[in-house]
Every structure is written in C-alpha cells, then in structure tokens.
Design an enzyme around this catalytic site. Structure first.
Site, PDB file in Angstrom:
ATOM      1  CG  ASP A  27     -31.438   7.622 -16.452  1.00 52.64           C
ATOM      2  OD1 ASP A  27     -31.538   6.354 -16.692  1.00 52.64           O
ATOM      3  OD2 ASP A  27     -30.652   8.149 -17.301  1.00 52.64           O
ATOM      4  CB  ILE A  59     -13.974  13.113 -17.419  1.00 46.55           C
ATOM      5  CG1 ILE A  59     -15.074  14.318 -17.095  1.00 46.55           C
ATOM      6  CG2 ILE A  59     -12.607  13.599 -17.011  1.00 46.55           C
ATOM      7  CD1 ILE A  59     -15.188  14.832 -15.530  1.00 46.55           C
ATOM      8  N   GLY A  96     -24.487  14.679 -24.609  1.00 44.13           N
ATOM      9  CA  GLY A  96     -23.069  15.543 -24.879  1.00 44.13           C
ATOM     10  C   GLY A  96     -21.873  14.801 -24.089  1.00 44.13           C
ATOM     11  CB  VAL A 153     -18.527  15.318 -18.576  1.00 42.17           C
ATOM     12  CG1 VAL A 153     -18.369  15.979 -17.457  1.00 42.17           C
ATOM     13  CG2 VAL A 153     -20.199  15.019 -18.871  1.00 42.17           C
ATOM     14  CE  LYS A 159     -25.457  16.361 -18.499  1.00 40.79           C
ATOM     15  NZ  LYS A 159     -26.399  16.077 -17.824  1.00 40.79           N
TER      16      LYS A 159
END
Length: 394
Positions: free
Chosen positions: A172, A52, A58, A60, A74
């Site tokens: 972020d 998704i 990485g 998820v 995740k």
C-alpha cells in the site's frame, strides 16, 4: 494470567477480556505494552483537537507519553472485522526492523476491545495532506526537498525488498502512507497490508488489497503479489511528487483523470517537463525532473519483469547509474486492460460470477463509497468487483 501477560511481566485484571488470537499472534514479540489509561491520558482522552489522521482502520492522535516523548497513537476501530489481522501484521512486520525511512513502533495496547499502536510522532504529517493537499498546507516543497523525498522512500523500499529476510512487500505504497518528520525526511508507514515473501518464492497469491491508482494491473487482475507491485506503486508516487498532483482526479475531463496516462503521452511527445509542478515557478532542474519521470515510467511498465529493482532505482535517483531510456516501454494502464465503470453504491449487488475485495481510493476527499466494476480484457474470462473506500486523508 495469559502467556502474553507473563512474557511482558504485566498483571492482567480478570475483568479485562482478552483476545486469544491477539495473545497468540504477539507471543514471543518483544514490544512495550501500554495500558489503555496511559494512552487515554497521553492523548487528552483522545481529544478531537489531537486527531492528526484517519484511515480505513481507525484514527490517529497526537499524544505525550510519560517523560514528555511525543507519539502518534493509532486507534483501530472496534467495528473493523479486518482489524485484528492488520493489527498483528503491522506489529510483526515493523517491530523487528529499523531504518531511517521507516516509522518507529514504540509499542501497543491490547486491553479488552482496544487495539492501539503507538508510533513516533512525525511533525509534518503525510505527503497526501501536505504536498498533494491542493494548497491547503503551509509547507513549501522546493525541488531539493522533493528529490530528497524520492530518494528516501526508494531507500526504505529497497531495505524492505532486499535487505530484510524474508522480503517484505508493503502492498500500500501511496502518498498518505509517506509521513514527514520536522526536516521533511520521509518515513514509510502503515504496514497493515504487508506480506512476507521468502527468497525462494517468486510470488504469493493473495486477496487483492491496496489503493486504486497505485495498484499494479497484473496484481489487481490475478492476485499474484511480487515486489514488482510495490515498485509500480512507487513509480506512480514519483509522478505525484514531481507534479504535485494526485494520481487520480475524477473531477477532471476523462482524458486527464489518470496522471500515469498523461505522463506516457507527454513522454511520447518529448514534453515531460510540462508535468512538473507549476508551484515551483521554474525553480528546478528540467533534466533532473525528466529523469525522475522516466524512472517512474520504468517502474510502471506493463511487464513486471521489466521494472527495475528498488536498489537500482536508488542508484538511478542518486546518479550512480544512468537510465537506459531504450528500456522504457508503455506503462500498465488500467484503461488498456479493463473497462472502468463507476456506479453508485446503491447499485452494488453480489454476483456469483464475481470476486470482491476492499480498497481505498486516493481520487476523492469525500468519505463516500463507490462501486467499481472492472470488466477484464479478452484474455480474462471473469469480472472483478470491489468496493472503494475513499481515502479521507487525500
């Protein structure tokens, strides 16, 4: 058996390699530990059909845990040298706090080379993949929903900045890190870059990290991090939510590539309403839309101390206090302080007189890498060079 295994009552097989750095970083943290087999089964062997999302550290996956609970799994890339640090940071920051507008960490997995975080599953993905997806989403964001999202994210940030001790700077804040549940309630996610700032400190000096287009100029240049850097990023996000456009689009003419610059130009001409997403077909309150865009300009002012606190932003968004338009000054625009030159990745060379950092860009949906040289203004003697890893979720 390691101290980490003893803490959680887990027996660790002697053939599973442990990471001492992770064991030490997680010692004392009360968090559920999943086995790799559990998460592999939950995600149907990490099936591509269940993927998704994908980010810098990485992928998820959607998964179904024992008992039927849905989860977002995740999986951090084993190739990422930064993975351990961000993995530990994310757990340390989010495991002890809860808020309606933050994701919920269910637990983690730390078997062998596997580093996995398990979060609550949010049905409607991120703002980047829905609102800013360029018509590729079947979700319609009416004006009331956009206002709810703006207020929700503001409340989540106010909680991190002012109610949690030590204060948390996310570092972020961007559309791809704002997830949406089934009711389109926003949840701030991805705390891998977060920093803790005790109340007695005015700032922390740190490696510059974040996403191009959302980075506060003073932080990008000097590396001095305060909560005001998050507030700048939030201001850019507000403009994206109102306009339905990503903050940076390198496919447009140069004059239109950076939405913050466009917002300031329209404000000076008293035509902010022209920025509102045309997909709303006039179904919005023009006065309220302009108010939110003015709040965005307050948040992105060039001088950090002029930016409001997040609690004040919440009150402005909820009409508890009025906006003092006389306090709006020109935003901090990258084009005003730097000569932005984009070159191909092959031309990137390490220079002894430059510093480097990694950042992901929301300006392109392609998975390419681009080198950007930022020649600072006359008040700065050095040049900063960094690699942009394009955000594939945008």
């Amino acid at each position: 058996m390691t101290c980490f295994a003893f803490l959680f009552g887990k027996k660790v097989s002697s053939d599973i390699r442990r990471d001492p750095e992770i064991d030490e970083g997680l010692s004392g943290i009360r968090i559920k530990v999943y086995t790799y087999k559990e998460l592999k089964n939950a995600s149907d062997n990490f099936s591509p059909a269940n993927k998704i999302g994908e980010g810098g550290f990485g992928s998820v996956y959607k998964g179904v845990l024992k008992g039927g609970k849905l989860a977002a799994i995740k999986v951090l890339s084993t190739e990422s040298k930064q993975g351990v640090k961000e993995f530990l940071t994310e757990i340390n920051v989010i495991s002890e706090i809860q808020h309606e507008n933050l994701v919920i960490l269910y637990g983690c997995c730390v078997e062998g080379d596997h580093r996995i975080l398990v979060y609550n599953y949010l049905e409607n993905n991120s703002l980047a993949q829905t609102l800013l997806a360029g018509g590729h989403s079947n979700i319609y964001f009416d004006w009331q929903t956009r206002c709810k999202i703006c207020i929700g994210v503001a409340r989540g940030l106010a909680f991190l900045h002012e109610e949690v001790q030590p204060h948390i700077v996310h570092r972020d804040i961007k559309a791809s890190n704002i997830l949406l549940d089934k009711d389109l309630t926003p949840k701030i996610s991805d705390f891998g870059l977060a920093k803790l700032i005790p109340s007695y400190m005015t700032h922390v000096s740190t490696r510059v990290a974040g996403t191009i287009g959302y980075l506060a100029p003073e932080y990008a240049i000097r590396g001095q991090l305060t909560r005001k850097a998050d507030i700048y990023s939030f201001g850019v996000l507000l403009i994206e939510i109102v306009s339905g456009r990503s903050n940076t689009n390198i496919r447009l003419p140069i004059a239109d590539q950076y939405i913050l610059e466009t917002t300031w130009e329209l404000y000076e001409r008293n035509k902010l309403v022209q920025l509102v997403d045309i997909s709303l077909n006039g179904g919005f309150d023009p006065e309220e839309a302009c108010k939110i865009l003015k709040i965005a300009l307050l948040c992105t002012q060039d001088t950090p101390k002029l930016r409001p606190t997040m609690s004040s932003v919440v009150k402005m968004l909820t009409r508890e206090i009025d906006i003092n338009e006389s306090k709006i000054t020109k935003p901090g625009l990258i084009s005003d302080v730097m000569d932005l030159k984009v070159r191909g990745a092959k031309k990137n060379k390490d220079m002894e007189s430059t510093s480097s950092y990694n950042a992901s860009s929301g300006s392109d949906s392609q998975g390419t890498t681009t080198t950007v040289s930022l020649a600072a203004s006359s008040s700065t003697a050095t040049t900063s060079t960094f690699i942009i890893k394009h955000d594939k979720s945008m």
